[in-house]
Design a protein around this motif. Structure first.
Motif, PDB file in Angstrom:
ATOM      1  N   VAL A 110       0.875  -1.175   0.000  1.00  0.00           N
ATOM      2  CA  VAL A 110       0.000   0.000   0.000  1.00  0.00           C
ATOM      3  C   VAL A 110       0.912   1.225   0.000  1.00  0.00           C
ATOM      4  CG1 VAL A 110      -1.752   1.295   1.257  1.00  0.00           C
ATOM      5  CG2 VAL A 110      -1.832  -1.209   1.236  1.00  0.00           C
ATOM      6  N   GLY A 111       0.796   2.059  -1.040  1.00  0.00           N
ATOM      7  CA  GLY A 111       1.697   3.197  -1.164  1.00  0.00           C
ATOM      8  C   GLY A 111       1.466   4.287  -0.145  1.00  0.00           C
ATOM      9  N   GLY A 112       0.221   4.477   0.275  1.00  0.00           N
ATOM     10  CA  GLY A 112      -0.112   5.534   1.227  1.00  0.00           C
ATOM     11  C   GLY A 112      -0.503   4.979   2.574  1.00  0.00           C
ATOM     12  N   ASP A 113      -1.615   5.501   3.129  1.00  0.00           N
ATOM     13  CA  ASP A 113      -2.105   5.063   4.437  1.00  0.00           C
ATOM     14  C   ASP A 113      -2.959   3.804   4.295  1.00  0.00           C
ATOM     15  OD1 ASP A 113      -0.938   7.249   5.725  1.00  0.00           O
ATOM     16  OD2 ASP A 113      -2.704   8.509   5.368  1.00  0.00           O
ATOM     17  N   LEU A 114      -2.980   3.018   5.336  1.00  0.00           N
ATOM     18  CA  LEU A 114      -3.860   1.861   5.427  1.00  0.00           C
ATOM     19  C   LEU A 114      -4.840   2.096   6.560  1.00  0.00           C
ATOM     20  CD1 LEU A 114      -4.763  -1.082   4.873  1.00  0.00           C
ATOM     21  CD2 LEU A 114      -2.996  -1.802   6.502  1.00  0.00           C
ATOM     22  N   ARG A 115      -6.138   2.036   6.228  1.00  0.00           N
ATOM     23  CA  ARG A 115      -7.194   2.083   7.242  1.00  0.00           C
ATOM     24  C   ARG A 115      -7.973   0.779   7.125  1.00  0.00           C
ATOM     25  NH1 ARG A 115      -9.050   6.950   9.579  1.00  0.00           N
ATOM     26  NH2 ARG A 115      -8.002   8.833   8.861  1.00  0.00           N
ATOM     27  N   ALA A 116      -8.132   0.068   8.221  1.00  0.00           N
ATOM     28  CA  ALA A 116      -8.814  -1.219   8.150  1.00  0.00           C
ATOM     29  C   ALA A 116      -9.557  -1.510   9.439  1.00  0.00           C
ATOM     30  CB  ALA A 116      -7.814  -2.336   7.855  1.00  0.00           C
ATOM     31  N   ASP A 129       3.026   4.599   4.197  1.00  0.00           N
ATOM     32  CA  ASP A 129       2.859   5.711   5.132  1.00  0.00           C
ATOM     33  C   ASP A 129       2.421   5.152   6.480  1.00  0.00           C
ATOM     34  OD1 ASP A 129       2.623   8.229   6.233  1.00  0.00           O
ATOM     35  OD2 ASP A 129       1.643   9.105   4.486  1.00  0.00           O
ATOM     36  N   SER A 130       1.275   5.567   6.983  1.00  0.00           N
ATOM     37  CA  SER A 130       0.827   5.149   8.311  1.00  0.00           C
ATOM     38  C   SER A 130      -0.297   4.122   8.204  1.00  0.00           C
ATOM     39  CB  SER A 130       0.358   6.364   9.111  1.00  0.00           C
ATOM     40  OG  SER A 130       1.406   7.306   9.243  1.00  0.00           O
ATOM     41  N   ALA A 131      -0.558   3.437   9.318  1.00  0.00           N
ATOM     42  CA  ALA A 131      -1.609   2.422   9.362  1.00  0.00           C
ATOM     43  C   ALA A 131      -2.485   2.644  10.584  1.00  0.00           C
ATOM     44  CB  ALA A 131      -1.003   1.022   9.401  1.00  0.00           C
ATOM     45  N   LEU A 132      -3.809   2.652  10.361  1.00  0.00           N
ATOM     46  CA  LEU A 132      -4.781   2.759  11.443  1.00  0.00           C
ATOM     47  C   LEU A 132      -5.678   1.529  11.333  1.00  0.00           C
ATOM     48  CD1 LEU A 132      -6.654   5.924  12.627  1.00  0.00           C
ATOM     49  CD2 LEU A 132      -7.855   3.757  12.404  1.00  0.00           C
ATOM     50  N   VAL A 133      -5.574   0.616  12.290  1.00  0.00           N
ATOM     51  CA  VAL A 133      -6.235  -0.681  12.192  1.00  0.00           C
ATOM     52  C   VAL A 133      -6.977  -0.985  13.486  1.00  0.00           C
ATOM     53  CG1 VAL A 133      -5.928  -3.151  11.782  1.00  0.00           C
ATOM     54  CG2 VAL A 133      -4.444  -1.507  10.614  1.00  0.00           C
ATOM     55  N   ALA A 134      -8.227  -1.421  13.357  1.00  0.00           N
ATOM     56  CA  ALA A 134      -9.015  -1.879  14.504  1.00  0.00           C
ATOM     57  C   ALA A 134      -9.458  -3.307  14.216  1.00  0.00           C
ATOM     58  CB  ALA A 134     -10.222  -0.978  14.722  1.00  0.00           C
ATOM     59  N   ALA A 135      -9.013  -4.268  15.024  1.00  0.00           N
ATOM     60  CA  ALA A 135      -9.350  -5.672  14.811  1.00  0.00           C
ATOM     61  C   ALA A 135      -9.100  -6.442  16.098  1.00  0.00           C
ATOM     62  CB  ALA A 135      -8.514  -6.264  13.681  1.00  0.00           C
ATOM     63  N   GLU A 136      -9.807  -7.572  16.236  1.00  0.00           N
ATOM     64  CA  GLU A 136      -9.559  -8.411  17.403  1.00  0.00           C
ATOM     65  C   GLU A 136      -8.202  -9.091  17.286  1.00  0.00           C
ATOM     66  OE1 GLU A 136     -12.628 -11.129  18.396  1.00  0.00           O
ATOM     67  OE2 GLU A 136     -14.240  -9.656  18.180  1.00  0.00           O
ATOM     68  N   ASN A 137      -7.848  -9.510  16.058  1.00  0.00           N
ATOM     69  CA  ASN A 137      -6.589 -10.215  15.845  1.00  0.00           C
ATOM     70  C   ASN A 137      -5.837  -9.561  14.694  1.00  0.00           C
ATOM     71  OD1 ASN A 137      -7.096 -12.772  17.628  1.00  0.00           O
ATOM     72  ND2 ASN A 137      -8.941 -12.548  16.382  1.00  0.00           N
ATOM     73  N   ILE A 138      -4.606  -9.152  14.944  1.00  0.00           N
ATOM     74  CA  ILE A 138      -3.767  -8.522  13.921  1.00  0.00           C
ATOM     75  C   ILE A 138      -2.468  -9.319  13.797  1.00  0.00           C
ATOM     76  CG2 ILE A 138      -2.492  -6.467  13.225  1.00  0.00           C
ATOM     77  CD1 ILE A 138      -4.476  -4.767  14.754  1.00  0.00           C
ATOM     78  N   LEU A 139      -2.142  -9.683  12.545  1.00  0.00           N
ATOM     79  CA  LEU A 139      -0.849 -10.295  12.244  1.00  0.00           C
ATOM     80  C   LEU A 139      -0.101  -9.361  11.308  1.00  0.00           C
ATOM     81  CD1 LEU A 139       1.270 -12.551  12.106  1.00  0.00           C
ATOM     82  CD2 LEU A 139      -0.073 -13.592  10.253  1.00  0.00           C
ATOM     83  N   LEU A 140       1.064  -8.895  11.746  1.00  0.00           N
ATOM     84  CA  LEU A 140       1.897  -8.015  10.931  1.00  0.00           C
ATOM     85  C   LEU A 140       3.164  -8.760  10.540  1.00  0.00           C
ATOM     86  CD1 LEU A 140       2.607  -5.206   9.757  1.00  0.00           C
ATOM     87  CD2 LEU A 140       3.622  -4.651  11.988  1.00  0.00           C
ATOM     88  N   THR A 141       3.333  -8.947   9.219  1.00  0.00           N
ATOM     89  CA  THR A 141       4.563  -9.568   8.724  1.00  0.00           C
ATOM     90  C   THR A 141       5.338  -8.623   7.812  1.00  0.00           C
ATOM     91  OG1 THR A 141       3.498 -10.537   6.760  1.00  0.00           O
ATOM     92  CG2 THR A 141       3.446 -11.830   8.788  1.00  0.00           C
ATOM     93  N   GLY A 142       4.723  -7.511   7.405  1.00  0.00           N
ATOM     94  CA  GLY A 142       5.377  -6.551   6.529  1.00  0.00           C
ATOM     95  C   GLY A 142       5.913  -5.365   7.309  1.00  0.00           C
ATOM     96  N   ALA A 143       6.309  -4.338   6.564  1.00  0.00           N
ATOM     97  CA  ALA A 143       6.897  -3.135   7.164  1.00  0.00           C
ATOM     98  C   ALA A 143       5.954  -1.956   6.996  1.00  0.00           C
ATOM     99  CB  ALA A 143       8.242  -2.823   6.522  1.00  0.00           C
TER     100      ALA A 143
END
Length: 378
Positions: A110-116, A129-143
């Motif tokens: 994602v080139g810009g912001d991520l909202r999920a 850019d930045s990430a704004l995420v709301a979830a019960e379970n989050i897996l982050l493997t990227g940068a």
């Protein structure tokens, strides 16, 4: 967040049409149906709704997709807006990505912001850019190149996970969530109670609720957001069932008083049945069903009434009935703006808004069940 979930819930309730409808205007693509697939030559902007949605063609501009299963495999040059039960983004996005679902997979950059917002989300691609995420379970493997704001219950990381900015963490007990230093150093982690999370905030610089923000700004943002969401829902339903909505409009205009009365009677019966079920003892088990049906009928009536109002206002300016998806979207927007402004009128605004919703619900009941009064039975 609540508005996003409502949008997703109503999207999933929409009954898809059996045939795929394709409309192209300029370089834009508008599609709706049961199983919808956009392939072939690149388009500028894409607007797609259906049960199963697959977008494999290149989109030079922005892409908008809604359905039960949404797959974005082609590249999107600008922003992506997708909502569904399952959302799989395997094509790259040049600008911002806005994703809502039960399960959301971000498998490309994602080139810009991520909202999920999701129950479970995997971020396997890089976020520019930045990430704004709301979830019960989050897996982050990227940068993530900028700041990250996570409202989460369970947070896990892959070997290559990295947050270059500040991590704003919101949880029931944020101190219980371990963050490896390889992901982000401890001095760049800001921990907050989950009640302080603000889903409408700018992803950059955290998403902590600003309780000092002027009320007029919050009201304006909320009003515009509500109008856009209502427009999107009405447009989606009009795209999936245009002939059905046309029949409801004709039914309402033929007998507006009957539609209003039938909507009032049906919702009152559903609400009043709570006491009858309670008296029977075992009928208490049916009380949640009655509540859900009354709420769903009220929401459906509000959306239908909004669309009918928009078509009526356009008709008053000698505009023909909407036939294309873009014309239906305009009618939905006009109706959403009109009913929002109408609701702001002191004393009588809420009564008029309620009447429109009841008329829409009544038209739906009449269309489905065709009830009659003073009918002679032979």
């Amino acid at each position: 967040m609540l508005r996003s979930l409502i949008l997703l819930f109503v999207t999933l309730l929409a009954v898809p049409a059996t045939a795929q409808e394709v409309y192209r205007f300029g370089d834009d693509a508008y599609m709706a149906g049961d199983n919808v697939t956009l392939t072939g030559e690149a388009v500028d902007d894409a607007f797609i709704a259906g049960n199963t949605v697959v977008l494999s063609a290149s989109v030079n501009g922005s892409a908008h997709a809604g359905g039960r299963s949404v797959s974005i495999s082609g590249p999107v040059g600008k922003s992506l807006y997708a909502a569904g039960l399952n959302v799989n983004m395997s094509g790259g996005v040049g600008d911002d990505a806005h994703l809502i679902g039960d399960t959301v997979l971000v498998n490309n950059d994602v080139g810009g912001d991520l909202r999920a917002a999701a129950q479970r989300i995997e971020i396997n691609g890089a976020v520019g850019d930045s990430a704004l995420v709301a979830a019960e379970n989050i897996l982050l493997t990227g940068a993530i190149a900028g700041d990250a704001s996570f409202s989460v219950d369970n947070l896990s990381f892959g070997d290559n996970a990295r947050i270059e900015g500040t991590l704003y963490l919101y949880a029931e007990d944020p101190n219980d969530i371990d963050i490896p230093d390889s992901v982000v150093p401890q001095d760049r982690i800001s921990r907050h109670d989950i009640d302080d999370f603000d889903a409408s905030a700018d992803p950059e610089g955290g998403a902590t609720l600003d309780r000092s923000r002027p009320g007029i700004v919050a009201w304006l943002v909320g009003t515009i957001t509500s109008i856009l969401i209502l427009t999107a829902i009405a447009t989606l339903i009009s795209a999936l069932a245009p002939s059905f909505l046309l029949a409801l409009r004709l039914r309402t205009l033929e007998t507006p008083a009957r539609a209003l009365w039938m909507g009032f009677l049906t919702i009152s019966a559903l609400a009043g049945s709570l006491f009858l079920f309670a008296l029977t003892g075992f009928g208490i088990l049916l009380i949640p069903v009655s509540i859900v049906l009354a709420v769903l009928l009220g929401i459906a009536g509000y959306v239908i009434g909004t669309y009918i109002l928009g078509v009526g206002l356009l008709g008053a300016t000698n505009r023909p009935l909407p036939e294309t998806l873009s014309e239906r979207a305009i009618a939905a927007l006009v109706g959403a703006v009109a009913i929002t402004v109408l609701a702001m009128i002191p004393f009588i605004g809420w009564i008029a808004t309620l009447a429109i919703a009841l008329a829409g619900a009544g038209a739906l009941v009449i269309r489905w069940f065709a009830p009659g009064f003073y009918t002679e039975v032979r």
